[in-house]
Design a protein around this motif. Structure first.
Motif, mmCIF file in Angstrom:
data_model
loop_
_atom_site.group_PDB
_atom_site.id
_atom_site.type_symbol
_atom_site.label_atom_id
_atom_site.label_comp_id
_atom_site.label_asym_id
_atom_site.label_seq_id
_atom_site.Cartn_x
_atom_site.Cartn_y
_atom_site.Cartn_z
ATOM 1 N N GLN A 160 -38.522 37.524 45.616
ATOM 2 C CA GLN A 160 -37.378 38.447 45.682
ATOM 3 C C GLN A 160 -36.145 37.858 45.005
ATOM 4 O OE1 GLN A 160 -36.940 41.671 47.236
ATOM 5 N NE2 GLN A 160 -39.108 41.507 46.790
ATOM 6 N N LEU A 161 -35.896 36.566 45.314
ATOM 7 C CA LEU A 161 -34.690 35.933 44.786
ATOM 8 C C LEU A 161 -34.732 35.904 43.255
ATOM 9 C CD1 LEU A 161 -32.596 33.100 46.011
ATOM 10 C CD2 LEU A 161 -33.699 32.716 43.826
ATOM 11 N N LEU A 162 -35.889 35.548 42.705
ATOM 12 C CA LEU A 162 -35.939 35.457 41.243
ATOM 13 C C LEU A 162 -35.900 36.843 40.605
ATOM 14 C CD1 LEU A 162 -38.329 32.405 40.911
ATOM 15 C CD2 LEU A 162 -35.881 32.494 40.411
ATOM 16 N N GLN A 163 -36.463 37.833 41.292
ATOM 17 C CA GLN A 163 -36.322 39.209 40.777
ATOM 18 C C GLN A 163 -34.860 39.652 40.821
ATOM 19 O OE1 GLN A 163 -38.941 42.350 41.987
ATOM 20 N NE2 GLN A 163 -40.570 40.920 42.476
ATOM 21 N N THR A 164 -34.164 39.274 41.914
ATOM 22 C CA THR A 164 -32.742 39.620 42.046
ATOM 23 C C THR A 164 -31.934 38.998 40.916
ATOM 24 O OG1 THR A 164 -32.905 39.735 44.432
ATOM 25 C CG2 THR A 164 -30.709 39.355 43.552
ATOM 26 N N VAL A 165 -32.202 37.720 40.684
ATOM 27 C CA VAL A 165 -31.478 37.011 39.637
ATOM 28 C C VAL A 165 -31.723 37.701 38.286
ATOM 29 C CG1 VAL A 165 -31.436 34.825 38.369
ATOM 30 C CG2 VAL A 165 -31.367 34.813 40.859
ATOM 31 N N ARG A 166 -32.961 38.106 38.058
ATOM 32 C CA ARG A 166 -33.285 38.804 36.797
ATOM 33 C C ARG A 166 -32.498 40.112 36.700
ATOM 34 N NH1 ARG A 166 -35.258 37.856 31.940
ATOM 35 N NH2 ARG A 166 -37.107 36.796 32.677
ATOM 36 N N ARG A 167 -32.444 40.853 37.822
ATOM 37 C CA ARG A 167 -31.760 42.155 37.790
ATOM 38 C C ARG A 167 -30.271 42.020 37.505
ATOM 39 N NH1 ARG A 167 -35.201 43.758 41.993
ATOM 40 N NH2 ARG A 167 -33.674 43.070 43.512
ATOM 41 N N LEU A 168 -29.695 40.870 37.877
ATOM 42 C CA LEU A 168 -28.254 40.678 37.622
ATOM 43 C C LEU A 168 -27.961 40.721 36.125
ATOM 44 C CD1 LEU A 168 -27.539 37.729 40.087
ATOM 45 C CD2 LEU A 168 -26.793 40.100 40.361
ATOM 46 N N GLY A 169 -28.973 40.360 35.331
ATOM 47 C CA GLY A 169 -28.792 40.418 33.878
ATOM 48 C C GLY A 169 -28.009 39.248 33.307
ATOM 49 N N CYS A 170 -27.773 38.219 34.131
ATOM 50 C CA CYS A 170 -27.013 37.057 33.663
ATOM 51 C C CYS A 170 -27.894 36.157 32.802
ATOM 52 C CB CYS A 170 -26.583 36.191 34.845
ATOM 53 S SG CYS A 170 -25.558 37.006 36.026
ATOM 54 N N THR A 171 -27.259 35.245 32.115
ATOM 55 C CA THR A 171 -27.961 34.118 31.512
ATOM 56 C C THR A 171 -28.187 33.121 32.650
ATOM 57 O OG1 THR A 171 -26.655 34.524 29.544
ATOM 58 C CG2 THR A 171 -27.825 32.411 29.657
ATOM 59 N N VAL A 172 -29.409 32.613 32.760
ATOM 60 C CA VAL A 172 -29.742 31.766 33.915
ATOM 61 C C VAL A 172 -30.423 30.476 33.458
ATOM 62 C CG1 VAL A 172 -31.130 31.625 36.036
ATOM 63 C CG2 VAL A 172 -30.044 33.786 35.408
ATOM 64 N N VAL A 173 -29.982 29.373 34.030
ATOM 65 C CA VAL A 173 -30.721 28.113 33.919
ATOM 66 C C VAL A 173 -31.002 27.669 35.346
ATOM 67 C CG1 VAL A 173 -30.696 25.705 33.152
ATOM 68 C CG2 VAL A 173 -29.535 27.463 31.789
ATOM 69 N N ALA A 174 -32.274 27.401 35.654
ATOM 70 C CA ALA A 174 -32.607 27.009 37.026
ATOM 71 C C ALA A 174 -33.640 25.900 37.016
ATOM 72 C CB ALA A 174 -33.144 28.214 37.798
ATOM 73 N N ALA A 175 -33.374 24.864 37.817
ATOM 74 C CA ALA A 175 -34.390 23.834 38.031
ATOM 75 C C ALA A 175 -35.375 24.377 39.046
ATOM 76 C CB ALA A 175 -33.741 22.560 38.557
ATOM 77 N N VAL A 176 -36.658 24.322 38.702
ATOM 78 C CA VAL A 176 -37.687 24.777 39.647
ATOM 79 C C VAL A 176 -38.850 23.799 39.634
ATOM 80 C CG1 VAL A 176 -37.246 27.273 39.714
ATOM 81 C CG2 VAL A 176 -38.599 26.363 37.877
ATOM 82 N N HIS A 177 -39.453 23.637 40.808
ATOM 83 C CA HIS A 177 -40.616 22.754 40.873
ATOM 84 C C HIS A 177 -41.923 23.526 40.743
ATOM 85 C CE1 HIS A 177 -39.102 18.766 41.409
ATOM 86 N NE2 HIS A 177 -38.229 19.181 42.304
ATOM 87 N N ASP A 178 -41.885 24.788 41.139
ATOM 88 C CA ASP A 178 -43.116 25.573 41.162
ATOM 89 C C ASP A 178 -43.398 26.122 39.759
ATOM 90 O OD1 ASP A 178 -44.984 27.662 41.411
ATOM 91 O OD2 ASP A 178 -44.483 27.909 43.525
ATOM 92 N N LEU A 179 -44.429 25.573 39.119
ATOM 93 C CA LEU A 179 -44.723 25.975 37.738
ATOM 94 C C LEU A 179 -45.191 27.424 37.660
ATOM 95 C CD1 LEU A 179 -46.496 22.749 36.391
ATOM 96 C CD2 LEU A 179 -44.063 23.332 36.377
ATOM 97 N N SER A 180 -45.807 27.918 38.737
ATOM 98 C CA SER A 180 -46.240 29.324 38.719
ATOM 99 C C SER A 180 -45.028 30.239 38.713
ATOM 100 C CB SER A 180 -47.083 29.651 39.949
ATOM 101 O OG SER A 180 -48.125 28.750 40.051
ATOM 102 N N LEU A 181 -44.003 29.892 39.497
ATOM 103 C CA LEU A 181 -42.775 30.706 39.492
ATOM 104 C C LEU A 181 -42.115 30.629 38.119
ATOM 105 C CD1 LEU A 181 -41.022 29.937 42.915
ATOM 106 C CD2 LEU A 181 -42.203 32.029 42.242
ATOM 107 N N ALA A 182 -42.103 29.425 37.546
ATOM 108 C CA ALA A 182 -41.488 29.263 36.219
ATOM 109 C C ALA A 182 -42.192 30.164 35.218
ATOM 110 C CB ALA A 182 -41.556 27.804 35.781
#
Ligand SMILES: Nc1ncnc2c1ncn2[C@@H]1O[C@H](COP(=O)(O)OP(=O)(O)OP(=O)(O)O)[C@@H](O)[C@H]1O
Length: 267
Positions: free
Chosen positions: A177-199
């Motif tokens: 949900q959080l990553l979908q929300t971030v996508r919907r904001l339409g911002c430019t995003v840089v995020a450190a993530v450990h989960d390669l599947s989420l990446a």
């Protein structure tokens, strides 16, 4: 929307080079995942991207403007940063915490206005926490705290969001949900993530940091190969094709295909 780029970025801490030679180009409205092993330099790089650690060499440009030339207040109107273990102080209410994201936009000594509360509520709605606006932060779970901290970043109203492990403490539903929300904001995003599947599932590009250097950068499907995962993370991996969708998935922890057992000799 904001374009972020770095050229030859290097960061030192206590005379030790932690990150070096990082060239990044994050197009407007795109999402870049920063992955790498523990200690590879992701948080250090991120702190430099938001102006909290001045580069030892190289530059960070936001829409062509050198970040080092902006005052901290101006920077806070261009880049919203949510740190890795940032947690709200326990004695604040959720709404008060999120309202802190509005600080760079307020004239000094401004009193709270109705429109400001609406912006806070809107940010909380994005992370599904509006119903808890008047709850004390100390009553939140670990995952709810992470979502409130993201809401503070959203309330900052920047077109560039820099997030250090935003999905930590979140269950799989809220990660998605959080990553979908971030996508919907339409911002430019840089995020450190450990989960390669989420990446792979949520980001347009992946940057792999290894020993403080940029090891690979590109589309998830091009970068997150079994060979790279073995080389960088020292974990076996294989590509498997989903028989239903035909999509290729990276399966972690799966070594090379098992060697077939020797046939029994037929006597
Ligand atoms: N304030 C500091 N003082 C000294 N060394 C530091 C400091 N911050 C980070 N380092 C060192 O820099 C290196 C990179 O750390 P960093 O936190 O950037 O890695 P990371 O990739 O974000 O790791 P993790 O996945 O574990 O969060 C590590 O060796 C760490 O010990």
């Amino acid at each position: 929307m904001t374009h972020l780029s770095t050229t030859g970025l290097a960061v030192e801490i206590g005379g030790r080079t932690i990150v070096s030679g990082v060239d990044l180009d994050v197009p407007r409205g795109s999402m870049l995942a920063l992955v790498g092993r523990n200690g590879s330099g992701k948080s250090t790089l991120i702190r430099s991207l938001v102006g909290l650690r001045p580069p030892a060499a190289g530059t960070v440009h936001v829409d062509g403007v050198d970040l080092a030339r902006l005052s901290s207040r101006r920077r806070a109107t261009r880049v919203a940063y949510v740190a890795q273990e940032d947690g709200p102080p326990e004695d604040l209410l959720v709404g008060e915490m999120v309202a802190m994201g509005r600080t760079p936009h307020r004239p000094p000594w401004a009193v709270d206005e109705r429109s400001e509360r609406e912006l806070v509520l809107e940010a909380l709605r994005h992370v599904g926490m509006a119903a808890k606006v008047d709850r004390p932060c100390q009553h939140l779970s670990g995952g709810e705290r992470r979502r409130v901290m993201l809401a503070r970043g959203i309330a900052q109203g920047c077109d560039l969001l820099v997030l250090d492990e935003p999905t930590n403490h979140l269950d799989v539903h809220h990660q998605d949900q959080l990553l979908q929300t971030v996508r919907r904001l339409g911002c430019t995003v840089v995020a450190a993530v450990h989960d390669l599947s989420l990446a792979a599932a949520h980001f347009d590009a992946v940057a792999v940091l290894h020993d403080g250097a940029l090891h690979a950068l590109g589309r998830p499907r091009d970068v997150l190969t079994p060979e790279l995962v073995r080389d960088v993370f020292d974990v076996g991996a294989r590509h498997l094709t989903d028989p239903v969708t035909g999509r290729v998935h990276l399966v972690l922890g799966a070594g090379a295909p098992p060697v077939p057992a020797p046939r029994e000799a037929v006597l």
